[in-house]
Design a protein around this motif. Structure first.
Motif, PDB file in Angstrom:
ATOM      1  N   ASP A 154     -19.635  -8.940  10.418  1.00  0.00           N
ATOM      2  CA  ASP A 154     -19.201  -7.945   9.434  1.00  0.00           C
ATOM      3  C   ASP A 154     -18.427  -8.621   8.299  1.00  0.00           C
ATOM      4  OD1 ASP A 154     -20.309  -5.839  10.750  1.00  0.00           O
ATOM      5  OD2 ASP A 154     -18.428  -4.996  11.511  1.00  0.00           O
ATOM      6  N   SER A 155     -18.515  -8.026   7.129  1.00  0.00           N
ATOM      7  CA  SER A 155     -17.718  -8.489   5.992  1.00  0.00           C
ATOM      8  C   SER A 155     -16.440  -7.647   5.924  1.00  0.00           C
ATOM      9  CB  SER A 155     -18.503  -8.365   4.691  1.00  0.00           C
ATOM     10  OG  SER A 155     -18.892  -7.013   4.470  1.00  0.00           O
ATOM     11  N   LEU A 156     -15.297  -8.331   5.820  1.00  0.00           N
ATOM     12  CA  LEU A 156     -13.994  -7.668   5.787  1.00  0.00           C
ATOM     13  C   LEU A 156     -13.245  -8.096   4.537  1.00  0.00           C
ATOM     14  CD1 LEU A 156     -11.508  -6.142   7.024  1.00  0.00           C
ATOM     15  CD2 LEU A 156     -10.951  -8.285   8.201  1.00  0.00           C
ATOM     16  N   PHE A 157     -12.693  -7.106   3.825  1.00  0.00           N
ATOM     17  CA  PHE A 157     -11.853  -7.379   2.666  1.00  0.00           C
ATOM     18  C   PHE A 157     -10.419  -7.034   3.018  1.00  0.00           C
ATOM     19  CE2 PHE A 157     -10.008  -5.878  -1.465  1.00  0.00           C
ATOM     20  CZ  PHE A 157      -9.933  -7.129  -2.065  1.00  0.00           C
ATOM     21  N   ILE A 158      -9.500  -7.998   2.808  1.00  0.00           N
ATOM     22  CA  ILE A 158      -8.077  -7.806   3.103  1.00  0.00           C
ATOM     23  C   ILE A 158      -7.300  -7.945   1.802  1.00  0.00           C
ATOM     24  CG2 ILE A 158      -6.062  -8.666   4.357  1.00  0.00           C
ATOM     25  CD1 ILE A 158      -7.997  -9.834   6.447  1.00  0.00           C
ATOM     26  N   ASP A 159      -6.644  -6.865   1.391  1.00  0.00           N
ATOM     27  CA  ASP A 159      -5.759  -6.942   0.239  1.00  0.00           C
ATOM     28  C   ASP A 159      -4.488  -7.696   0.616  1.00  0.00           C
ATOM     29  OD1 ASP A 159      -6.327  -6.013  -2.298  1.00  0.00           O
ATOM     30  OD2 ASP A 159      -6.242  -3.921  -1.691  1.00  0.00           O
ATOM     31  N   ALA A 160      -3.935  -8.446  -0.312  1.00  0.00           N
ATOM     32  CA  ALA A 160      -2.645  -9.117  -0.106  1.00  0.00           C
ATOM     33  C   ALA A 160      -2.658  -9.989   1.145  1.00  0.00           C
ATOM     34  CB  ALA A 160      -1.522  -8.080  -0.028  1.00  0.00           C
ATOM     35  N   GLY A 161      -3.587 -10.931   1.170  1.00  0.00           N
ATOM     36  CA  GLY A 161      -3.778 -11.755   2.362  1.00  0.00           C
ATOM     37  C   GLY A 161      -2.607 -12.653   2.702  1.00  0.00           C
ATOM     38  N   ALA A 162      -1.734 -12.963   1.729  1.00  0.00           N
ATOM     39  CA  ALA A 162      -0.619 -13.864   1.987  1.00  0.00           C
ATOM     40  C   ALA A 162       0.576 -13.151   2.611  1.00  0.00           C
ATOM     41  CB  ALA A 162      -0.185 -14.567   0.710  1.00  0.00           C
ATOM     42  N   GLY A 163       0.553 -11.817   2.670  1.00  0.00           N
ATOM     43  CA  GLY A 163       1.615 -11.084   3.348  1.00  0.00           C
ATOM     44  C   GLY A 163       1.547 -11.289   4.857  1.00  0.00           C
ATOM     45  N   LYS A 207     -10.877  -9.584 -14.072  1.00  0.00           N
ATOM     46  CA  LYS A 207     -12.275  -9.342 -13.721  1.00  0.00           C
ATOM     47  C   LYS A 207     -12.484  -9.398 -12.198  1.00  0.00           C
ATOM     48  CE  LYS A 207     -14.107 -11.104 -18.081  1.00  0.00           C
ATOM     49  NZ  LYS A 207     -15.021 -12.073 -18.730  1.00  0.00           N
ATOM     50  N   LEU A 208     -11.440  -9.036 -11.454  1.00  0.00           N
ATOM     51  CA  LEU A 208     -11.467  -9.145  -9.997  1.00  0.00           C
ATOM     52  C   LEU A 208     -12.651  -8.389  -9.382  1.00  0.00           C
ATOM     53  CD1 LEU A 208     -10.224  -9.945  -7.255  1.00  0.00           C
ATOM     54  CD2 LEU A 208      -8.752  -7.922  -7.440  1.00  0.00           C
ATOM     55  N   GLU A 209     -12.836  -7.127  -9.777  1.00  0.00           N
ATOM     56  CA  GLU A 209     -13.901  -6.322  -9.158  1.00  0.00           C
ATOM     57  C   GLU A 209     -15.277  -6.918  -9.436  1.00  0.00           C
ATOM     58  OE1 GLU A 209     -13.559  -1.978  -9.465  1.00  0.00           O
ATOM     59  OE2 GLU A 209     -11.539  -2.332 -10.248  1.00  0.00           O
ATOM     60  N   ASP A 210     -15.496  -7.391 -10.666  1.00  0.00           N
ATOM     61  CA  ASP A 210     -16.777  -8.006 -11.002  1.00  0.00           C
ATOM     62  C   ASP A 210     -17.016  -9.255 -10.165  1.00  0.00           C
ATOM     63  OD1 ASP A 210     -17.256  -6.083 -12.898  1.00  0.00           O
ATOM     64  OD2 ASP A 210     -16.459  -7.274 -14.562  1.00  0.00           O
ATOM     65  N   LYS A 211     -15.984 -10.057  -9.973  1.00  0.00           N
ATOM     66  CA  LYS A 211     -16.126 -11.301  -9.203  1.00  0.00           C
ATOM     67  C   LYS A 211     -16.363 -11.007  -7.719  1.00  0.00           C
ATOM     68  CE  LYS A 211     -13.693 -14.365 -12.363  1.00  0.00           C
ATOM     69  NZ  LYS A 211     -12.571 -15.316 -12.580  1.00  0.00           N
ATOM     70  N   THR A 232      -5.149   1.191  -5.667  1.00  0.00           N
ATOM     71  CA  THR A 232      -5.863   0.095  -5.005  1.00  0.00           C
ATOM     72  C   THR A 232      -6.753   0.629  -3.887  1.00  0.00           C
ATOM     73  OG1 THR A 232      -3.997  -1.367  -5.487  1.00  0.00           O
ATOM     74  CG2 THR A 232      -5.569  -2.131  -3.846  1.00  0.00           C
ATOM     75  N   THR A 233      -6.297   1.666  -3.203  1.00  0.00           N
ATOM     76  CA  THR A 233      -7.106   2.265  -2.140  1.00  0.00           C
ATOM     77  C   THR A 233      -8.397   2.844  -2.712  1.00  0.00           C
ATOM     78  OG1 THR A 233      -5.063   2.850  -0.986  1.00  0.00           O
ATOM     79  CG2 THR A 233      -7.086   3.885  -0.199  1.00  0.00           C
ATOM     80  N   ILE A 234      -8.292   3.515  -3.847  1.00  0.00           N
ATOM     81  CA  ILE A 234      -9.484   4.088  -4.496  1.00  0.00           C
ATOM     82  C   ILE A 234     -10.449   2.969  -4.876  1.00  0.00           C
ATOM     83  CG2 ILE A 234     -10.296   5.382  -6.506  1.00  0.00           C
ATOM     84  CD1 ILE A 234      -7.568   6.872  -6.429  1.00  0.00           C
ATOM     85  N   ARG A 235      -9.915   1.894  -5.461  1.00  0.00           N
ATOM     86  CA  ARG A 235     -10.766   0.747  -5.809  1.00  0.00           C
ATOM     87  C   ARG A 235     -11.451   0.178  -4.563  1.00  0.00           C
ATOM     88  NH1 ARG A 235      -7.854  -4.734  -6.499  1.00  0.00           N
ATOM     89  NH2 ARG A 235      -8.117  -4.542  -4.241  1.00  0.00           N
ATOM     90  N   ASN A 236     -10.702   0.081  -3.471  1.00  0.00           N
ATOM     91  CA  ASN A 236     -11.257  -0.508  -2.260  1.00  0.00           C
ATOM     92  C   ASN A 236     -12.379   0.347  -1.666  1.00  0.00           C
ATOM     93  OD1 ASN A 236      -9.574  -2.703  -2.426  1.00  0.00           O
ATOM     94  ND2 ASN A 236      -8.038  -1.885  -1.024  1.00  0.00           N
ATOM     95  N   VAL A 237     -12.242   1.663  -1.745  1.00  0.00           N
ATOM     96  CA  VAL A 237     -13.315   2.540  -1.260  1.00  0.00           C
ATOM     97  C   VAL A 237     -14.567   2.325  -2.100  1.00  0.00           C
ATOM     98  CG1 VAL A 237     -14.056   4.941  -0.954  1.00  0.00           C
ATOM     99  CG2 VAL A 237     -11.757   4.243  -0.240  1.00  0.00           C
ATOM    100  N   GLU A 238     -14.400   2.121  -3.407  1.00  0.00           N
ATOM    101  CA  GLU A 238     -15.541   1.841  -4.289  1.00  0.00           C
ATOM    102  C   GLU A 238     -16.261   0.556  -3.881  1.00  0.00           C
ATOM    103  OE1 GLU A 238     -17.191   3.267  -6.520  1.00  0.00           O
ATOM    104  OE2 GLU A 238     -15.981   4.718  -7.639  1.00  0.00           O
TER     105      GLU A 238
END
Length: 340
Positions: A154-163, A207-211, A232-238
């Motif tokens: 599975d592909s997983l995206f983690i916001d704020a990975g350094a926390g 250009k984070l979302e494009d990248k 950020t939650t709305i962006r992540n759902v997108e």
């Protein structure tokens, strides 16, 4: 004949750090309060180290509906059992770590009590200061990954990975076979790659979302660990695939109906404090099980722990540390040395 076992004669009073009332400056007071007495299956523990968390700072500013004031702060503690009723395990002399109840007085004190079924015994080869970095961040990461129902590949995206949560989530997600994408400041990219992240993005990149879409392709993420909340939650759902899973650490924003129909996300709320607030014995015992898992991984060197920033056990030092916690910009874990 006494049914209470204890190490030595204990003091009648102790030092504790508390907020007299919620305040924006997170001004703390040092109090002298009675040493509590354990009842039933509770342990009396001499506190050695307390790990500070973002939630401690937030509630110190805003207050919490279940708190009585003055309120002693702190949730993550490591210490040695100094008193317990006969037959209660772990016994006197054991070093334990736990995540304390959100609704009760906290652990920034020289002594505290905790139910025996919520603690985990610290192995000899894990230092008490290191153990104090584990509960809130590590347990939150484990609960989030369970809610995301990750499968190998599975592909997983983690916001704020350094926390704190992000660092543990990266490592445990890799153990489960996921491909991990994350965001962080540029100076933390090397650290997150060392922890196992496959792709790290600069969270400030306009250009984070494009990248992300260029790197991921058109399908969207299978799962998202949403550590920030709000827009950020709305962006992540997108960025998710249709019927993907998202685990949220903060309150949900208002979603547009069209987005909900188009993505149909499986939304999970992560509430570590809920184990206590729901009065769920099963959930409180699970805290102990997760603590054992974290300690076992740390003892075997299978996870890297956050860098420790030492904090003195004083009202001024802890106030500064909690304000720093909210300001962000540092990597690692702030740990208060209470004794030891």
């Amino acid at each position: 004949m006494s049914h209470i076992q204890q190490t030595t004669d204990l003091p009648s009073t102790m030092r504790a750090l508390a907020v007299v009332e919620p305040n924006d400056a997170i001004t703390l007071s040092e109090l002298s309060v009675p040493v509590p007495s354990p009842e039933g299956n509770e342990l009396l523990i001499k506190v050695e180290y307390v790990g500070l968390n973002h939630v401690d700072a937030n509630f110190a500013k805003q207050g919490f509906c279940k708190w009585h004031y003055p309120h002693v702060l702190g949730h993550d503690a490591v210490g040695v059992v100094v008193q317990a009723n006969k037959g209660v395990f772990p016994g006197v002399g054991a070093r334990v770590v736990w995540h304390a109840s959100l609704g009760d007085q906290g652990v920034l004190s020289e002594y505290t009590t905790v139910p025996n079924y919520a603690v985990s015994v610290v192995p000899d080869n894990v230092s008490p200061a290191d153990a104090a970095t584990l509960p809130c961040s590590g347990m939150t990461a484990l609960i989030a990954l369970d809610k995301l129902q990750l499968s190998e590949g599975d592909s997983l995206f983690i916001d704020a990975g350094a926390g704190g949560v992000g660092q543990f989530a990266i490592q445990f997600a890799k153990q489960r076979g996921a491909t991990v994408f994350t965001t962080a400041s540029k100076h933390n990219h090397k650290l997150l790659k060392q922890l196992g992240a496959d792709v790290v993005f600069d969270y400030k990149d306009p250009k984070l979302e494009d990248k992300i879409r260029r790197e991921l392709g058109p399908q969207g993420f299978d799962a998202v660990l949403d550590c920030i909340g709000g827009d950020t939650t709305i962006r992540n759902v997108e960025l998710m695939r249709f019927c993907g899973h998202i685990a949220c650490l903060n309150e949900l924003p208002k979603f547009e109906q069209e987005l909900m129909f188009r993505r149909a996300p499986n939304i999970g709320i992560v509430s570590l404090g809920g184990a206590w607030l729901a009065n769920s014995l099963c959930a409180q015992q699970k805290l102990s099980f997760m603590g054992n898992l974290l300690l076992d991984n740390a003892a075997r060197g299978e996870i890297k722990l956050p860098q420790i920033h030492a904090v003195d056990f004083s009202a001024h030092a802890v106030s500064d540390a909690l304000n720093k916690q909210l300001a962000g910009g540092f990597t690692g874990k702030q740990v208060v040395q209470v004794s030891g």
